[in-house]
Scaffold this motif. Structure first.
Motif, PDB file in Angstrom:
ATOM      1  N   GLU A 167       0.789  -1.064   0.004  1.00 27.41           N
ATOM      2  CA  GLU A 167       0.028  -0.025   0.089  1.00 27.41           C
ATOM      3  C   GLU A 167       0.853   1.296   0.072  1.00 27.41           C
ATOM      4  N   ALA A 168       1.992   1.329   0.642  1.00 27.22           N
ATOM      5  CA  ALA A 168       2.851   2.356   0.699  1.00 27.22           C
ATOM      6  C   ALA A 168       3.363   2.498  -0.757  1.00 27.22           C
ATOM      7  N   GLN A 169       3.892   1.438  -1.517  1.00 25.16           N
ATOM      8  CA  GLN A 169       4.241   1.667  -2.904  1.00 25.16           C
ATOM      9  C   GLN A 169       3.414   2.141  -3.804  1.00 25.16           C
ATOM     10  N   LEU A 170       2.127   1.714  -3.618  1.00 26.86           N
ATOM     11  CA  LEU A 170       1.058   2.268  -4.308  1.00 26.86           C
ATOM     12  C   LEU A 170       0.673   3.544  -4.188  1.00 26.86           C
ATOM     13  N   GLY A 171       0.595   4.119  -2.947  1.00 26.88           N
ATOM     14  CA  GLY A 171       0.607   5.432  -2.751  1.00 26.88           C
ATOM     15  C   GLY A 171       1.507   6.355  -3.224  1.00 26.88           C
ATOM     16  N   SER A 172       2.664   5.908  -3.137  1.00 25.73           N
ATOM     17  CA  SER A 172       4.017   6.563  -3.507  1.00 25.73           C
ATOM     18  C   SER A 172       3.786   6.869  -4.990  1.00 25.73           C
ATOM     19  N   HIS A 173       3.520   5.471  -5.813  1.00 25.05           N
ATOM     20  CA  HIS A 173       3.568   5.706  -7.208  1.00 25.05           C
ATOM     21  C   HIS A 173       2.147   6.374  -7.813  1.00 25.05           C
TER      22      HIS A 173
END
Length: 267
Positions: A167-173
């Motif tokens: 979820e952190a990677q998704l939000g960052s991307h």
């Protein structure tokens, strides 16, 4: 510790808002002077604009320090604050790049007339053609550097090993993808420039001017799919964990009056 980190979050929210106002002011000054140059007049706010850009630059450096404090403390809003400050930094770079091309160099490529043999009694002085080409080339090279940098970021990006990291990677991307989509306007403006035909191929010989939209869309789609799968899998694992705990702690002796209910449950 949590109270201290929350104070940092509050400070970031307030100061990032002030920084955004600073960038809005700088952009307004830039556009006003660009219009003056397009009308054949001298720029009037260049010094003030440079001060605003330098001030915003200093503010963003301090904001990144606060973001690092949140990340070191593993605060849940650390990634969100990072994306917010990163987008301010990208906007600063975009304004400074346009300033260097269209104001500092004295070039306004979109309105420079073609070289023709005409006579006029009130011709507006123009920079030499070679200097205009060089300024435009520097602008295109800045765009190319942005493309290369984000292509590397996409190639090296991680996927996450569990639900929180995915979820952190998704939000960052998502933040990066929005920046890439907005970048298209700069590419279109560069291609519409009269100077593009002259120097565009020179810049593209160094690096193809193609925003990493395809790669970004693909990664966004895969991250959303991965997040959906990992979320469902996490729920199943939690259910299994609860069942395991129930079985481990159950009294399996024949003296347990609940054995009949247990057998019925198994059947």
């Amino acid at each position: 510790r949590l109270e201290r980190l929350q104070r940092v979050v509050t400070k970031l929210q307030m100061e990032s808002g002030l920084c955004e106002e600073q960038l809005n002011q700088a952009d307004a000054l830039l556009q006003a002077d660009v219009r003056l140059l397009a009308a054949g007049k001298a720029a009037q706010r260049a010094a003030e604009l440079e001060r605003d850009l330098d001030k915003a630059d200093g503010m963003i450096r301090l904001l990144f320090n606060d973001v690092q404090t949140l990340k070191d403390g593993r605060h849940p809003q650390g990634e969100q604050m990072y994306r917010r400050v990163y987008r301010l930094h990208e906007r600063l770079v975009a304004i400074r790049t346009e300033y260097n091309l269209r104001l500092k160099s004295g070039a306004v490529p979109t309105v420079v007339p073609a070289v023709t043999t005409v006579t006029t009694t009130a011709a507006v002085p123009q920079r030499p053609r070679a200097e205009l080409e060089e300024a435009t080339l520097r602008y295109l090279q800045d765009l190319l550097a942005w493309v290369e940098d984000n292509q590397r970021r996409l190639a090296a990006a991680e996927w996450g090993m569990d639900l929180p990291t995915v979820e952190a990677q998704l939000g960052s991307h998502r933040g990066l993808h929005q920046s890439i989509e907005e970048f298209r306007a700069k590419i279109d403006r560069a291609r519409a420039d009269e100077m593009w035909g002259t120097v565009g191929q020179r810049a593209q010989a160094q690096c193809p001017l193609c925003p990493p939209q395809t790669s970004s869309k693909s990664r966004l789609r895969h991250l959303e799919s991965l997040q959906s799968f990992v979320s469902a899998a996490t729920k199943e694992l939690l259910w299994l964990s609860e069942r395991e705990e129930e079985e481990v702690t159950f009294d399996w002796s024949h003296h347990n009056p609940n054995m009949t209910a247990k057998k019925d449950s198994y059947s």
